[in-house]
Write a protein that holds these residues in place. Structure first.
Motif, short mmCIF file in Angstrom:
data_model
loop_
_atom_site.label_atom_id
_atom_site.label_comp_id
_atom_site.label_asym_id
_atom_site.label_seq_id
_atom_site.Cartn_x
_atom_site.Cartn_y
_atom_site.Cartn_z
N VAL A 130 0.82 -1.21 0.00
CA VAL A 130 0.00 0.00 0.00
C VAL A 130 0.86 1.26 0.00
O VAL A 130 0.65 2.15 -0.84
CB VAL A 130 -1.03 -0.02 1.15
N PRO A 131 1.86 1.39 0.86
CA PRO A 131 2.71 2.58 0.79
C PRO A 131 3.46 2.69 -0.54
O PRO A 131 3.68 3.80 -1.04
CB PRO A 131 3.69 2.42 1.95
N ALA A 132 3.85 1.57 -1.12
CA ALA A 132 4.55 1.60 -2.40
C ALA A 132 3.63 2.11 -3.51
O ALA A 132 4.05 2.92 -4.36
CB ALA A 132 5.10 0.22 -2.75
N VAL A 133 2.38 1.66 -3.51
CA VAL A 133 1.41 2.14 -4.51
C VAL A 133 1.11 3.62 -4.27
O VAL A 133 1.05 4.41 -5.21
CB VAL A 133 0.13 1.28 -4.50
N GLU A 134 0.94 4.01 -3.01
CA GLU A 134 0.69 5.42 -2.68
C GLU A 134 1.83 6.30 -3.18
O GLU A 134 1.61 7.36 -3.76
CB GLU A 134 0.55 5.60 -1.17
N ARG A 135 3.05 5.85 -2.95
CA ARG A 135 4.23 6.63 -3.36
C ARG A 135 4.28 6.76 -4.90
O ARG A 135 4.57 7.83 -5.43
CB ARG A 135 5.49 5.95 -2.84
N PHE A 136 4.02 5.65 -5.60
CA PHE A 136 4.04 5.67 -7.05
C PHE A 136 2.97 6.64 -7.58
O PHE A 136 3.24 7.47 -8.45
CB PHE A 136 3.79 4.27 -7.61
N LEU A 137 1.75 6.52 -7.05
CA LEU A 137 0.66 7.38 -7.49
C LEU A 137 0.94 8.85 -7.18
O LEU A 137 0.70 9.73 -8.02
CB LEU A 137 -0.65 6.92 -6.84
N ALA A 138 1.47 9.12 -6.00
CA ALA A 138 1.80 10.50 -5.64
C ALA A 138 2.86 11.08 -6.58
O ALA A 138 2.77 12.25 -6.98
CB ALA A 138 2.29 10.56 -4.19
N GLY A 139 3.85 10.27 -6.94
CA GLY A 139 4.86 10.74 -7.88
C GLY A 139 4.29 11.02 -9.26
O GLY A 139 4.68 11.97 -9.93
N LEU A 140 3.34 10.19 -9.66
CA LEU A 140 2.72 10.38 -10.98
C LEU A 140 1.87 11.64 -11.00
O LEU A 140 2.13 12.56 -11.79
CB LEU A 140 1.86 9.16 -11.34
N ILE A 141 0.86 11.70 -10.15
CA ILE A 141 -0.07 12.83 -10.21
C ILE A 141 0.52 14.10 -9.61
O ILE A 141 -0.02 15.19 -9.82
CB ILE A 141 -1.44 12.49 -9.60
N GLY A 142 1.65 13.98 -8.91
CA GLY A 142 2.35 15.14 -8.37
C GLY A 142 3.38 15.72 -9.31
O GLY A 142 4.18 16.57 -8.92
N ASN A 143 3.40 15.25 -10.57
CA ASN A 143 4.31 15.77 -11.60
C ASN A 143 5.78 15.55 -11.28
O ASN A 143 6.63 16.37 -11.60
CB ASN A 143 4.05 17.26 -11.87
N VAL A 144 6.07 14.41 -10.65
CA VAL A 144 7.46 14.02 -10.41
C VAL A 144 7.88 12.97 -11.43
O VAL A 144 8.97 13.05 -12.00
CB VAL A 144 7.61 13.47 -8.96
#
Length: 115
Positions: free
Chosen positions: A51-65
């Protein structure tokens, strides 16, 4: 925090990213294209739980990283994926792509990335 399951549409409306968890298998990828990954893979690569790994991936994607690669053949979008090495993706497209295949890079919000 739980990962919100569902669809994420880029601000420019050009991309749709899906987050699903059928039978406990986190699966994420761009709607209409074959590239995807799984929470178990992200967890293994990051050393985090799924769950934290998916959250981190999604945050990086939609956060323009995260950098998104898009290929087109004769102008038609054929593939979309998140790349951690845009220069390698560019080399591979030039080396193995079709004569009329192009590659471009962008962020989630549509900002072009020059390589």
């Amino acid at each position: 925090m739980d990962v919100p399951i569902g669809e994420y549409v880029s601000p420019d409306g050009q991309l749709k990213f899906l987050v699903t968890c059928p039978d406990g298998d986190w699966t994420i990828g761009f709607d209409g294209f074959p590239w995807h990954t799984h929470g178990s893979i992200l967890a293994e690569l990051s050393g985090q739980d799924e769950v934290p790994a998916v959250e981190r991936f999604l945050a990086g994607l939609i956060g323009n990283v995260s950098v998104i690669a898009l290929t087109r053949i004769s102008g038609e979008l054929t593939s979309v994926w998140v790349t951690d090495d845009p220069e390698e993706a560019l080399r591979d497209c030039r080396r193995y792509g079709q004569a009329d295949e192009t590659i471009e890079f962008r962020l989630w919000d549509g900002t072009p990335i020059k390589i």
